[in-house]
Design a protein around this motif. Structure first.
Motif, PDB file in Angstrom:
ATOM      1  N   LEU A 222     -11.326  45.240   3.081  1.00  0.00           N
ATOM      2  CA  LEU A 222     -10.383  45.758   1.960  1.00  0.00           C
ATOM      3  C   LEU A 222     -10.973  47.140   1.584  1.00  0.00           C
ATOM      4  CD1 LEU A 222      -9.331  42.469   0.240  1.00  0.00           C
ATOM      5  CD2 LEU A 222      -8.134  43.907   1.821  1.00  0.00           C
ATOM      6  N   GLY A 223     -12.349  47.157   1.159  1.00  0.00           N
ATOM      7  CA  GLY A 223     -12.765  48.359   0.718  1.00  0.00           C
ATOM      8  C   GLY A 223     -12.740  49.550   1.806  1.00  0.00           C
ATOM      9  N   ALA A 224     -12.883  49.222   3.180  1.00  0.00           N
ATOM     10  CA  ALA A 224     -12.396  50.155   4.043  1.00  0.00           C
ATOM     11  C   ALA A 224     -10.967  50.643   4.075  1.00  0.00           C
ATOM     12  CB  ALA A 224     -12.732  49.744   5.532  1.00  0.00           C
ATOM     13  N   TRP A 225     -10.154  49.773   3.855  1.00  0.00           N
ATOM     14  CA  TRP A 225      -8.757  50.509   3.858  1.00  0.00           C
ATOM     15  C   TRP A 225      -8.301  51.028   2.461  1.00  0.00           C
ATOM     16  CZ3 TRP A 225      -4.934  50.010   7.537  1.00  0.00           C
ATOM     17  CH2 TRP A 225      -5.168  49.454   8.676  1.00  0.00           C
ATOM     18  N   PHE A 226      -8.826  50.514   1.332  1.00  0.00           N
ATOM     19  CA  PHE A 226      -8.559  51.174   0.152  1.00  0.00           C
ATOM     20  C   PHE A 226      -9.487  52.110  -0.402  1.00  0.00           C
ATOM     21  CE2 PHE A 226      -5.853  47.172   0.586  1.00  0.00           C
ATOM     22  CZ  PHE A 226      -4.585  47.773   0.660  1.00  0.00           C
ATOM     23  N   GLY A 227     -10.869  52.110   0.025  1.00  0.00           N
ATOM     24  CA  GLY A 227     -11.629  52.783  -0.624  1.00  0.00           C
ATOM     25  C   GLY A 227     -12.438  52.069  -1.692  1.00  0.00           C
ATOM     26  N   TRP A 228     -13.781  52.813  -2.041  1.00  0.00           N
ATOM     27  CA  TRP A 228     -14.604  52.021  -2.931  1.00  0.00           C
ATOM     28  C   TRP A 228     -13.964  52.017  -4.324  1.00  0.00           C
ATOM     29  CZ3 TRP A 228     -16.057  54.508  -7.563  1.00  0.00           C
ATOM     30  CH2 TRP A 228     -15.966  55.954  -7.298  1.00  0.00           C
ATOM     31  N   GLN A 229     -13.053  52.851  -4.743  1.00  0.00           N
ATOM     32  CA  GLN A 229     -12.269  52.941  -5.905  1.00  0.00           C
ATOM     33  C   GLN A 229     -11.816  51.788  -6.323  1.00  0.00           C
ATOM     34  OE1 GLN A 229     -12.147  55.416  -3.812  1.00  0.00           O
ATOM     35  NE2 GLN A 229     -12.392  57.344  -4.684  1.00  0.00           N
ATOM     36  N   ALA A 230     -10.987  51.091  -5.244  1.00  0.00           N
ATOM     37  CA  ALA A 230     -10.088  49.965  -5.542  1.00  0.00           C
ATOM     38  C   ALA A 230     -10.840  48.585  -5.490  1.00  0.00           C
ATOM     39  CB  ALA A 230      -9.102  49.963  -4.036  1.00  0.00           C
ATOM     40  N   LEU A 231     -12.215  48.591  -5.409  1.00  0.00           N
ATOM     41  CA  LEU A 231     -12.761  47.277  -5.265  1.00  0.00           C
ATOM     42  C   LEU A 231     -12.716  46.481  -6.602  1.00  0.00           C
ATOM     43  CD1 LEU A 231     -15.987  48.319  -3.230  1.00  0.00           C
ATOM     44  CD2 LEU A 231     -13.868  46.985  -2.318  1.00  0.00           C
ATOM     45  N   ILE A 232     -13.228  47.321  -7.664  1.00  0.00           N
ATOM     46  CA  ILE A 232     -12.816  46.710  -8.847  1.00  0.00           C
ATOM     47  C   ILE A 232     -11.407  45.976  -9.281  1.00  0.00           C
ATOM     48  CG2 ILE A 232     -13.309  46.787 -11.376  1.00  0.00           C
ATOM     49  CD1 ILE A 232     -15.571  48.695 -10.951  1.00  0.00           C
ATOM     50  N   PRO A 233     -10.646  46.893  -9.234  1.00  0.00           N
ATOM     51  CA  PRO A 233      -8.794  46.254  -9.447  1.00  0.00           C
ATOM     52  C   PRO A 233      -8.724  44.990  -8.298  1.00  0.00           C
ATOM     53  CG  PRO A 233      -8.937  48.716  -9.332  1.00  0.00           C
ATOM     54  CD  PRO A 233     -10.362  48.268  -8.885  1.00  0.00           C
ATOM     55  N   ILE A 234      -9.303  45.240  -7.077  1.00  0.00           N
ATOM     56  CA  ILE A 234      -9.012  43.875  -6.158  1.00  0.00           C
ATOM     57  C   ILE A 234      -9.490  42.690  -6.538  1.00  0.00           C
ATOM     58  CG2 ILE A 234      -9.568  43.233  -3.752  1.00  0.00           C
ATOM     59  CD1 ILE A 234      -8.574  46.091  -2.777  1.00  0.00           C
ATOM     60  N   ILE A 235     -10.860  43.065  -6.982  1.00  0.00           N
ATOM     61  CA  ILE A 235     -11.671  41.607  -7.192  1.00  0.00           C
ATOM     62  C   ILE A 235     -11.106  41.245  -8.698  1.00  0.00           C
ATOM     63  CG2 ILE A 235     -13.484  42.910  -8.480  1.00  0.00           C
ATOM     64  CD1 ILE A 235     -13.740  40.132  -5.904  1.00  0.00           C
TER      65      ILE A 235
END
Length: 292
Positions: A222-235
């Motif tokens: 998911l980090g590869a598809w959305f970028g590192w900025q998206a990790l906190i919102p996703i988790i």
């Protein structure tokens, strides 16, 4: 002549229905294929340790993969014919029962086909019949399979998570998705390491395993598809979804033995939310839900 958007999206939806039918096979068979491989490896190791003892040789097993043998009714063994395997329509025509023994067919099969068709329709309607639209269709198919396999078996197969990870990096490198390559690489690395650290922190503190390595790989993808900025919102979103469903299952006494709930389906739900609305929308929704 350029085809209308709705026409291409409809073709995408039909393609999704067909892929959804295949995903039903993947969801059912892939864990069994993995189990057979583990058994064969154990038997091979036992035979080797027996130093050539003929009685320790592993027996021949019937071929079993995603294509062979043909689908059968689990109740009576009736071999499913091609006209009984048309997405959604066959289920409706058969009224949800086996044509031979009349045993019930799970409604989950057509629901997975419909969900995959809807996701493909959405991807093609939004990005067109382009490399971008097609890679997001592939992303959607992989996530559907992972969610149901993890829910059924608590497994997230490397055969899906690792190709999904590399596909995200490749799509970023080819500029098929709107994520710079550096953000995609950082997202993959940070996604894996963050859950790896949580895993080991929890294990050292409690002596128990709170999640599996498949969750690390899925979060990295998911980090590869959305970028590192998206990790906190996703988790954050996956945690909220998991908490709500977990509380509901506890209230209705439907938790599994040991109270364990696989985390993969909630990561998948957050991934789909990020695909449809964007990671920033996820973060805003979570903050609003928490009253922040």
């Amino acid at each position: 002549m350029e085809m209308p958007v709705w026409w291409n999206a409809s073709l995408g939806g039909v393609m999704g229905l067909l892929i959804g039918s295949f995903l039903n096979v993947v969801i059912y068979r892939l864990p069994k294929i993995m189990e057979r491989q583990w058994v064969e490896e154990i038997r091979a190791a036992q035979a080797q340790s027996a130093q050539g003892d003929p009685g320790a040789a592993p027996p021949e097993q019937e071929r079993f993969n995603l294509m062979v043998p043909r689908s059968r009714c689990p109740s009576c063994g009736h071999m499913v014919q091609w006209y009984e395997n048309i997405p959604v329509l066959s289920y409706l025509f058969l009224r949800g029962r086996c044509s031979a023994c009349k045993a019930r067919i799970s409604v989950r099969y057509p629901l997975i086909e419909i969900a995959t068709g809807a996701l493909f329709f959405l991807c093609i309607q939004r990005w067109g019949m382009t490399p971008t639209g097609l890679v997001w269709c592939g992303f959607s198919a992989a996530l559907v399979a992972l969610a149901f396999i993890d829910w059924d078996t608590t497994l997230l197969p490397d055969d899906i998570t690792l190709p999904l990870l590399w596909a995200g990096l490749l799509a970023s490198a080819l500029q098929w998705i709107d994520v710079p390559l550096y953000a995609s690489v950082l997202g993959a690395a940070a996604g894996y390491l963050s859950l790896w650290l949580v895993y080991w922190g929890f294990k050292l503190a409690t002596g128990k395993e709170g999640m599996g390595y498949g969750d690390f790989k899925l979060f990295a993808a998911l980090g590869a598809w959305f970028g590192w900025q998206a990790l906190i919102p996703i988790i954050l979103m996956s945690s909220v979804i998991g908490a709500v469903i977990g509380i509901g299952m506890k209230v209705f006494s439907s938790l599994r033995e040991g109270g364990y709930i696989p985390f993969g389906p909630f990561l998948v739900g957050a991934g789909f939310t990020a695909m449809v609305f964007g990671p920033n929308a996820i973060l805003n929704a979570v903050l609003n839900l928490l009253g922040l």
